[in-house]
Enzyme design. Structure first.
Site, short mmCIF file in Angstrom:
data_model
loop_
_atom_site.label_atom_id
_atom_site.label_comp_id
_atom_site.label_asym_id
_atom_site.label_seq_id
_atom_site.Cartn_x
_atom_site.Cartn_y
_atom_site.Cartn_z
N ASP A 11 -4.90 10.34 -5.73
CA ASP A 11 -6.34 10.10 -5.60
C ASP A 11 -7.16 11.37 -5.69
O ASP A 11 -8.38 11.31 -5.87
CB ASP A 11 -6.65 9.40 -4.27
CG ASP A 11 -6.13 7.97 -4.22
OD1 ASP A 11 -5.72 7.46 -5.29
OD2 ASP A 11 -6.11 7.38 -3.13
N TYR A 58 1.32 0.63 -9.13
CA TYR A 58 2.67 1.05 -8.75
C TYR A 58 3.46 1.59 -9.94
O TYR A 58 4.40 2.35 -9.77
CB TYR A 58 3.41 -0.11 -8.07
CG TYR A 58 2.86 -0.38 -6.69
CD1 TYR A 58 3.23 0.41 -5.61
CD2 TYR A 58 1.92 -1.39 -6.47
CE1 TYR A 58 2.71 0.20 -4.35
CE2 TYR A 58 1.39 -1.61 -5.21
CZ TYR A 58 1.79 -0.82 -4.15
OH TYR A 58 1.25 -1.02 -2.91
N GLY A 105 3.25 7.59 0.27
CA GLY A 105 3.51 6.85 -0.96
C GLY A 105 4.06 7.73 -2.06
O GLY A 105 3.96 8.95 -2.01
#
Length: 487
Positions: free
Chosen positions: A217, A367, A97
């Site tokens: 994260d 996003y 991502g």
């Protein structure tokens, strides 16, 4: 090697274990392609001693000494190199991502490699797919191609998810005569890089594989900080501020913010600390129940008239069973249901049955956060990561990633980070501070009935509601006794 000698009569170090078992010094050994015979071609004021180490453990007491054999190699430039720069071709790939700082790392890797006067730098398109036999041809990266890419979000090389057979990727590296491959990505990407390294080793090829950990994260084991995390927290703070404004502007207003954090709640926890406006913070590491959550929200509304809730995307998976399948995405990550929309629906339904009319606003900035430019702190961090990666790879270091531990850049064997995932310590100082500054007076999961009865017996005369796990008369074990007064 113990911190204390046995002649002093001190106790031996206790074994250090993670979820895979006890660690040994061998787990920290970084593979090297061979002897470094070339003098460095890149000016540097200071070199790294190859024997220098960064301790895994930094806290100890006389009765609990640490094992100093558990230590990371230091990333950086050595006096001599394994690769002859003039015959060296560098490859770069970005996977998984998007994350703030991807282009900054690509730029840093390119500039640092060119400063060594390598033959050329190639960028592989769309993740590991670019290393497949059907992948897009790589692009040549030069100073003019990467000069301004740090001003852009996303990645100029493109990205993708999903594995490609290691043997197939090795054939591509051999075809393009790659000597060093930099893999920029999270734990899934680095698992792929580990398999690639193992296949290269099996074929006895002089190709270095060095990873740069990428995840907003901040959940990669044995790495204290990953690029993009600072940016994610800063942007999450903006979203929380908006939710707070919405909640305060309505009678019994509720602002609900969902943040990224599939298995680890670092963004939610840090953003809560940074904001100061959050009343309830839900993370994957601490289970909760819907009844106790609703009681917390209702109690907060009764006392303060508004409530701001932050939830990490991986929180509450045990109560999301109807939405939570056992499927995984192409990177091997578990696909969870949407906890944010689920909680919005449940909160709305619950308060329809009460006398409290609520207004709830739901914000999901996920996003938006991952596709923007990095903060100044992240941008500077990316630059250092890229330089340390090139310095280490030129010395023949391989099968490792460039980490950050104890305020130092380190080399972490890829097999070490595959031992698990870094998680928020719910008994640690950071989470305790989160609990102290939020309305939640005790773990959201609440207490069982026996615990409630014992508490009532100890606190006779109080008017503690049996339906609430969060009242001013309760005495929490890991939080402040009185809720903070919000602005």
């Amino acid at each position: 090697m113990s911190l204390y000698s046995e002649t002093e009569g001190r106790p031996k170090p206790l074994p250090y274990a993670d979820e895979k078992g006890v660690l040994s010094a061998d787990d920290f050994v970084v593979s090297t392609l061979g002897e470094c015979t070339y003098e460095t071609t890149r000016p540097r004021f200071a070199f790294v001693d190859d024997k220098q180490r960064v301790l895994l453990q930094s806290h100890y007491t006389p009765t609990k000494p640490i094992d100093t054999s558990l230590a990371f190699e230091v990333a950086g430039q050595r006096e001599r190199m394994f690769f002859d720069p003039h015959n060296t071709i560098v490859g770069i790939v970005t996977c998984g991502g998007l994350c703030p700082g991807l282009n900054d790392v690509v730029r840093a890797l390119t500039y640092a490699s060119l400063n060594y006067n390598v033959k050329k730098v190639l960028g592989y398109r769309y993740g590991y797919h670019g290393l497949s036999k059907d992948g897009h041809p790589p692009v040549k990266l030069e100073s003019r191609q990467v000069n301004t890419i740090h001003d852009l979000g996303g990645t100029v090389l493109g990205s993708s998810r999903g594995p490609i057979p290691a043997a197939e990727m090795v054939e591509t590296l051999k075809r393009d005569k790659i000597n060093i491959l930099f893999t920029i990505g999270g734990d899934g990407t680095q698992r792929g890089a580990q398999m690639l390294f193992e296949e290269i080793t099996r074929q006895k090829l002089p190709i270095a594989v060095v990873g740069i950990p990428k995840t907003i994260d901040n959940d990669i084991l044995y790495i204290s900080r990953t690029f993009g995390f600072d940016t994610a927290v800063e942007q999450a703070r903006v979203a929380i501020s908006c939710a707070h404004a919405e909640a305060q502007s309505a009678d019994n207003g509720i602002g609900l913010v969902k943040l990224m954090g599939r298995d680890s709640g670092f963004i939610a926890a840090k953003a809560t600390l940074a904001s100061g406006d959050v009343n309830i913070c839900l993370i994957p590491e601490e289970p909760f129940t819907l009844p106790s959550l609703m009681a917390n929200i209702e109690n907060r509304l009764v006392h303060r008239g508004h409530c701001v809730i932050v939830v990490a995307e991986g929180a509450g998976v045990d109560i999301l069973k109807e939405f939570n399948s056992a499927k995984t995405d192409s990177s091997g990550n578990t696909s969870y249901g949407d906890i944010g929309m689920f909680l919005k629906s449940e909160i709305t339904s619950y308060f329809k049955k009460t006398k409290l009319g609520i207004t709830i606003k739901y914000i999901d900035p996920s996003y938006t956060i991952r596709s923007i430019k990095p903060t100044s702190a992240d941008a500077a961090f990316c630059e250092e990561l890229g330089n340390k990666a090139v310095d280490s790879a030129m010395c023949g270091k391989t099968g490792c990633i460039v980490g950050y531990w104890g305020e130092s850049f380190t080399l972490v064997p890829m097999k070490l980070i595959a031992r698990g995932r870094k998680k928020v310590d719910v008994k640690g100082h950071m989470w305790n501070t989160v609990k102290q500054m939020t309305w939640t007076m005790q773990p959201i999961g609440g207490k069982d009935e026996k615990s409630k009865e014992k508490e009532k017996e100890k606190d006779e005369g109080s008017e503690l509601s049996s339906s609430s796990t969060c009242s001013s008369s309760s005495t929490p074990s890991s939080a402040a006794t009185h809720p903070p007064t919000p602005l």
